[in-house]
Scaffold this active site. Structure first.
Site, PDB file in Angstrom:
ATOM      1  N   THR A  13       0.813  -1.219   0.000  1.00 19.41           N
ATOM      2  CA  THR A  13       0.000   0.000   0.000  1.00 19.41           C
ATOM      3  C   THR A  13       0.841   1.261   0.000  1.00 19.41           C
ATOM      4  O   THR A  13       0.492   2.253  -0.650  1.00 19.41           O
ATOM      5  CB  THR A  13      -0.938  -0.001   1.224  1.00 19.41           C
ATOM      6  OG1 THR A  13      -1.842  -1.113   1.124  1.00 19.41           O
ATOM      7  CG2 THR A  13      -1.733   1.284   1.320  1.00 19.41           C
ATOM      8  N   SER A  57       1.610  -7.617  -0.509  1.00 17.16           N
ATOM      9  CA  SER A  57       2.359  -8.415   0.454  1.00 17.16           C
ATOM     10  C   SER A  57       1.901  -9.865   0.519  1.00 17.16           C
ATOM     11  O   SER A  57       2.640 -10.732   0.988  1.00 17.16           O
ATOM     12  CB  SER A  57       2.279  -7.783   1.843  1.00 17.16           C
ATOM     13  OG  SER A  57       0.964  -7.856   2.360  1.00 17.16           O
ATOM     14  N   THR A  89       0.992  -4.250   4.333  1.00 15.93           N
ATOM     15  CA  THR A  89       0.770  -4.554   5.749  1.00 15.93           C
ATOM     16  C   THR A  89       0.139  -5.918   6.001  1.00 15.93           C
ATOM     17  O   THR A  89       0.207  -6.420   7.126  1.00 15.93           O
ATOM     18  CB  THR A  89      -0.131  -3.487   6.383  1.00 15.93           C
ATOM     19  OG1 THR A  89      -1.405  -3.486   5.725  1.00 15.93           O
ATOM     20  CG2 THR A  89       0.504  -2.116   6.293  1.00 15.93           C
ATOM     21  N   ASP A  90      -0.481  -6.523   4.995  1.00 13.41           N
ATOM     22  CA  ASP A  90      -1.230  -7.758   5.241  1.00 13.41           C
ATOM     23  C   ASP A  90      -0.379  -8.850   5.870  1.00 13.41           C
ATOM     24  O   ASP A  90      -0.875  -9.657   6.657  1.00 13.41           O
ATOM     25  CB  ASP A  90      -1.845  -8.283   3.937  1.00 13.41           C
ATOM     26  CG  ASP A  90      -3.038  -7.463   3.481  1.00 13.41           C
ATOM     27  OD1 ASP A  90      -3.468  -6.574   4.248  1.00 13.41           O
ATOM     28  OD2 ASP A  90      -3.535  -7.704   2.367  1.00 13.41           O
TER      29      ASP A  90
END
Length: 339
Positions: A13, A57, A89-90
């Protein structure tokens, strides 16, 4: 002379731009683009930025992380003061944890990203990147292993979890290492370094699935995993590590063939080992040959089991389940705060 900080961008992101064809955003910005958007970085360090990938990610896998760990070693050997990894961030809680098990050097490795992409008002990527570089350049962050700097909070990789889908404060740990204050990292703890893994370059990736039984869920997937060649199994169980009785015979049979680990789906607290003795309780499971994951949630227990299998066998798994601090001197009950 300014410290040297290397930024290794993986995508996510923080690097997203609008994609008209897809109807949303997708990774497109480079590491150099991220640096250019934060001119304050120049006051902190000599910055060099490059991309190892530019992916969401969820596309990051262990082979890419092995390449990343090798790049980190090369930069440290070349005199770099600290490393910042930017990514989606996942999967930060998984990638930071793996890197912490692979990084044996002393330079800070700081993982960060963004919850709001650069096209949104209040995008958090620039602030997170500035905080991460401040940590990477600070001598006080040496010998901490891998940390996650996000939303002005500094987390230990072993404990950090993503707890929200969209909040800028999505990342949580039970006891953060510190916070950012006036642009500087302020540390309140210095945890011991965990043991690590040296993974042979030709080690095959083992198949270690996670099963999460719900109410009235039959244990059909246990045999299905074995039939598909699972070399380990992780269970994300209720409470302190408890499963319904129909699962017991299939799990007992599986534990005779492959390592079977159970964790808690609560993702908080330690998996129990000596409290509940009913059928399907943690005492029963341990007696059937299953292993408790201790402080590890299912995601992290799976990664430790995979790396253990890749480095010779599951026997080392138990070396990684206790994340609590242990005083070397029994007269010192708590770790001293850094100043």
């Amino acid at each position: 002379m300014k410290p040297r900080v290397e930024i290794i961008a993986l995508g996510g992101t923080i690097a997203c731009t609008p994609d008209a064809g897809a109807g949303g955003v997708a990774p497109g910005l480079t590491g150099a683009d991220l640096v250019a958007a934060v001119p304050q970085l120049d006051a902190l360090a000599q910055i060099h930025a490059g991309n190892l990938s530019n992916l969401p990610s969820t596309e990051i896998g262990l082979p890419l992380l092995f390449d990343l760990a090798a790049a980190i070693r090369a930069h440290e050997n070349g005199g770099t003061t600290g490393i910042v990894v930017t990514q989606g961030t996942d999967t930060i809680e998984e990638t930071a944890f793996v890197l912490n098990l692979l990084h044996r050097g002393s330079v800070p490795v700081v993982v960060t990203g963004a919850m709001r992409n650069p096209s949104l008002p209040g995008a958090d990527g620039p602030a997170n990147l500035l905080a991460a570089v401040a940590c990477a350049a600070d001598p006080g962050c040496r010998n901490l292993g891998v940390i996650v700097a996000f939303d002005d909070v500094i987390h230990q990789a072993a404990w950090v979890q993503k707890r929200d889908t969209s909040s800028t404060g999505a990342f949580w740990s039970p006891a953060p290492l510190g916070w950012m204050a006036e642009g500087r990292p302020i540390l309140y703890a210095r945890p011991p370094r965990s043991p690590g893994f040296d993974v042979p370059p030709d080690a095959p990736l083992p198949f270690v699935p996670i099963l999460k039984p719900g109410l009235s869920d039959p244990p059909l997937l246990v045999q299905a995993c074995l039939d598909e060649g699972a070399t380990g199994l992780v269970l994300d169980l209720a409470g302190g590590g408890h499963v319904q009785s129909p699962w017991l015979d299939p799990l007992s049979a599986a534990a005779k063939r492959i390592p079977v680990v159970f964790s808690s789906r609560t993702r908080g607290g330690r998996v129990l080992s000596r409290t509940y003795g009913q059928a399907g309780g943690e005492i029963d499971l341990l007696n059937r040959g299953l292993k408790g994951s201790g402080d590890l949630d299912a995601l992290k227990a799976r990664l430790v089991l995979m790396l253990s299998l890749m480095t010779g066998g599951p026997d080392r798994f138990d070396d990684f389940t206790d994340l609590s601090w242990r005083a070397e001197d029994p007269e010192i009950p708590f770790p001293r705060r850094s100043r």
